[in-house]
Design a protein around this motif. Structure first.
Motif, PDB file in Angstrom:
ATOM      1  N   ASP A 298      35.050  29.255  29.397  1.00 55.23           N
ATOM      2  CA  ASP A 298      35.923  29.298  30.064  1.00 55.23           C
ATOM      3  C   ASP A 298      36.469  29.518  30.846  1.00 55.23           C
ATOM      4  O   ASP A 298      37.233  30.614  31.962  1.00 55.23           O
ATOM      5  N   ASP A 299      37.752  29.404  30.277  1.00 55.91           N
ATOM      6  CA  ASP A 299      38.881  29.547  29.795  1.00 55.91           C
ATOM      7  C   ASP A 299      39.142  31.208  29.971  1.00 55.91           C
ATOM      8  O   ASP A 299      39.909  31.788  30.173  1.00 55.91           O
ATOM      9  N   TRP A 300      38.189  31.724  28.826  1.00 60.72           N
ATOM     10  CA  TRP A 300      38.883  32.528  28.531  1.00 60.72           C
ATOM     11  C   TRP A 300      37.743  33.710  29.671  1.00 60.72           C
ATOM     12  O   TRP A 300      39.181  34.762  29.886  1.00 60.72           O
ATOM     13  N   ILE A 301      37.134  33.222  30.133  1.00 62.27           N
ATOM     14  CA  ILE A 301      37.059  34.294  31.400  1.00 62.27           C
ATOM     15  C   ILE A 301      38.065  34.596  32.202  1.00 62.27           C
ATOM     16  O   ILE A 301      38.152  34.729  32.856  1.00 62.27           O
ATOM     17  N   SER A 302      38.046  33.322  32.462  1.00 58.82           N
ATOM     18  CA  SER A 302      39.388  32.858  33.526  1.00 58.82           C
ATOM     19  C   SER A 302      40.836  33.537  33.125  1.00 58.82           C
ATOM     20  O   SER A 302      41.219  34.685  34.238  1.00 58.82           O
ATOM     21  N   ARG A 303      41.094  34.162  31.809  1.00 59.38           N
ATOM     22  CA  ARG A 303      42.056  34.743  31.772  1.00 59.38           C
ATOM     23  C   ARG A 303      41.597  36.457  32.461  1.00 59.38           C
ATOM     24  O   ARG A 303      42.693  36.804  32.729  1.00 59.38           O
ATOM     25  N   CYS A 304      40.410  36.603  31.872  1.00 58.25           N
ATOM     26  CA  CYS A 304      39.944  37.606  32.223  1.00 58.25           C
ATOM     27  C   CYS A 304      40.081  37.920  33.228  1.00 58.25           C
ATOM     28  O   CYS A 304      40.944  39.176  34.095  1.00 58.25           O
ATOM     29  N   SER A 305      40.159  37.194  33.824  1.00 68.19           N
ATOM     30  CA  SER A 305      39.297  37.268  35.741  1.00 68.19           C
ATOM     31  C   SER A 305      41.093  37.434  36.700  1.00 68.19           C
ATOM     32  O   SER A 305      41.415  38.054  37.681  1.00 68.19           O
ATOM     33  N   GLN A 306      42.369  37.179  36.260  1.00 69.07           N
ATOM     34  CA  GLN A 306      43.350  36.997  35.904  1.00 69.07           C
ATOM     35  C   GLN A 306      44.231  37.976  35.486  1.00 69.07           C
ATOM     36  O   GLN A 306      44.657  38.975  35.862  1.00 69.07           O
ATOM     37  N   THR A 307      44.040  38.644  34.910  1.00 74.77           N
ATOM     38  CA  THR A 307      44.325  39.818  34.180  1.00 74.77           C
ATOM     39  C   THR A 307      43.928  41.387  34.645  1.00 74.77           C
ATOM     40  O   THR A 307      44.349  41.776  34.874  1.00 74.77           O
ATOM     41  N   GLN A 308      42.916  41.194  35.199  1.00 72.00           N
ATOM     42  CA  GLN A 308      42.104  42.258  35.573  1.00 72.00           C
ATOM     43  C   GLN A 308      40.527  41.813  36.399  1.00 72.00           C
ATOM     44  O   GLN A 308      40.058  42.179  35.306  1.00 72.00           O
ATOM     45  N   PRO A 309      40.662  41.727  37.644  1.00 73.23           N
ATOM     46  CA  PRO A 309      39.353  41.201  38.101  1.00 73.23           C
ATOM     47  C   PRO A 309      38.001  42.242  37.967  1.00 73.23           C
ATOM     48  O   PRO A 309      36.906  41.444  37.909  1.00 73.23           O
ATOM     49  N   SER A 310      38.173  43.183  37.430  1.00 71.09           N
ATOM     50  CA  SER A 310      37.820  43.874  37.587  1.00 71.09           C
ATOM     51  C   SER A 310      37.115  43.549  35.666  1.00 71.09           C
ATOM     52  O   SER A 310      35.369  44.089  36.209  1.00 71.09           O
ATOM     53  N   LEU A 311      36.877  42.926  34.994  1.00 75.07           N
ATOM     54  CA  LEU A 311      36.534  42.342  33.826  1.00 75.07           C
ATOM     55  C   LEU A 311      35.518  42.046  34.142  1.00 75.07           C
ATOM     56  O   LEU A 311      34.459  42.291  33.110  1.00 75.07           O
ATOM     57  N   LEU A 312      35.403  40.977  34.465  1.00 77.46           N
ATOM     58  CA  LEU A 312      34.718  40.394  34.714  1.00 77.46           C
ATOM     59  C   LEU A 312      33.042  40.995  34.970  1.00 77.46           C
ATOM     60  O   LEU A 312      32.018  40.470  35.189  1.00 77.46           O
TER      61      LEU A 312
END
Length: 326
Positions: A81-95
């Motif tokens: 969950d934390d990993w995915i959250s960081r991806c979203s904060q860094t660049q939403p398109s990563l999700l």
């Protein structure tokens, strides 16, 4: 030759980035002759249609890996969950890449896992399955991810035998014939025969009728990364240049090759000119700092703010290499 864990951690995570940078540089036709010892990322000004050389666009899988490193540092464990959250904060398109990665791309995204859990093969496999399942197109297709991680773990524990590496991985993959196992078998045979890159890419690409043409680029990238590393294991530069010349998923193949050659030779085995040029790129400097912190967390440093750098001079190796961990 034995290297400290810090040297190998840096070699793996920074070598992977340098592999991508070299791929970007040569693909754009901006580099020196690949036969030379040095290659400057900033030698020539780019054309108006090209991205500035100081800010090359790295693959999203490397960005996902960086978020994964940050998560491991802050939580001390695999926290999806934390990993995915960081991806979203860094660049939403990563999700948007969740569930879309080929095994080679997932291997790049999970390189940090191979380092952080390298001391226990069973734990490593379990964590890789969990991590790869988020990003992979096929949730049960983690063989390529495991193969790359296993090679890195064997290097970190000083148990890697170059001549038996692929047979060791094949035993771990089981007896079922898959595209990946077939291609790794081909690579082993071709390396033993001293086959050149052109011959290898042609023969490894060709599949028997019973396997069809599924997973071509992904399994090719993993197989070619092993070929490029094992052909000249002690020469990081040649490993990466050969990966770029392979013409298959260039940034990904180069990144995986850079990780394998980097963890094997350590950060000092990467050409100085490449490292100096890469230090001009912010993302590289950030990855370097995160790599140091990742090792500190693995060592059990609880307060990152109190790190004074002295641990970098300590004699640190994987468990049971220097002495048994009590």
């Amino acid at each position: 030759m034995q290297h400290s864990l810090l040297c190998r951690f840096q070699g793996a995570l920074l070598g992977s980035l340098i592999g991508e940078l070299v791929s970007h540089h040569l693909d754009q036709g901006l580099g020196d002759s690949v036969g030379r010892k040095s290659l400057q990322f900033t030698k020539r000004q780019p054309k108006p249609s090209q991205s500035p050389l100081c800010m090359p666009k790295l693959s999203p899988w490397s960005q996902i890996a960086t978020c994964g490193i940050e998560s491991l540092i802050d939580t001390g464990r695999l926290n999806l969950d934390d990993w995915i959250s960081r991806c979203s904060q860094t660049q939403p398109s990563l999700l948007e890449l969740k569930g879309k990665a080929q095994s080679s791309e997932a291997a790049v995204a999970t390189l940090q896992m191979a380092l952080f859990f390298h001391e226990n093969q069973e734990s490593l496999r379990q964590h890789l399955v969990q991590a790869a399942a988020i990003w992979q197109l096929e949730t049960d297709a983690s063989a390529g991810v495991w193969a790359i991680a296993t090679a890195m773990a064997l290097t970190l524990t000083e148990t890697l035998n170059r001549t038996t590496l692929i047979p060791h991985i094949l035993r771990g993959l089981g007896t079922e014939q898959t595209i990946l196992t077939y291609r790794l078998q081909q690579v082993q045979t071709l390396i033993e025969a001293g086959a050149d890159l052109e011959t290898t890419t042609r023969k490894v690409r060709r599949l028997p009728a019973n396997l069809g043409n599924r997973g071509d680029a992904s399994d090719m990238a993993v197989a070619l990364a092993f070929y490029c590393f094992l052909y000249t294991p002690e020469d990081f530069r040649l490993c990466v240049i050969r990966a770029v010349r392979s013409g298959y998923q260039n940034p990904i193949t180069a990144a995986l090759t850079g990780a394998l050659a980097g963890v094997y030779n350590g950060i000092n085995g990467i050409p100085v000119s490449w490292r100096v040029a890469a230090l001009k790129i912010p993302v590289f400097k950030k990855r370097q700092k995160l790599t140091d912190q990742l090792l500190a967390v693995w060592l059990g440093v609880y307060d990152q703010n109190q790190i004074n750098g002295r641990y970098k001079q300590a004699a640190v190796a994987a468990p049971n290499i220097i002495q048994r961990r009590l």
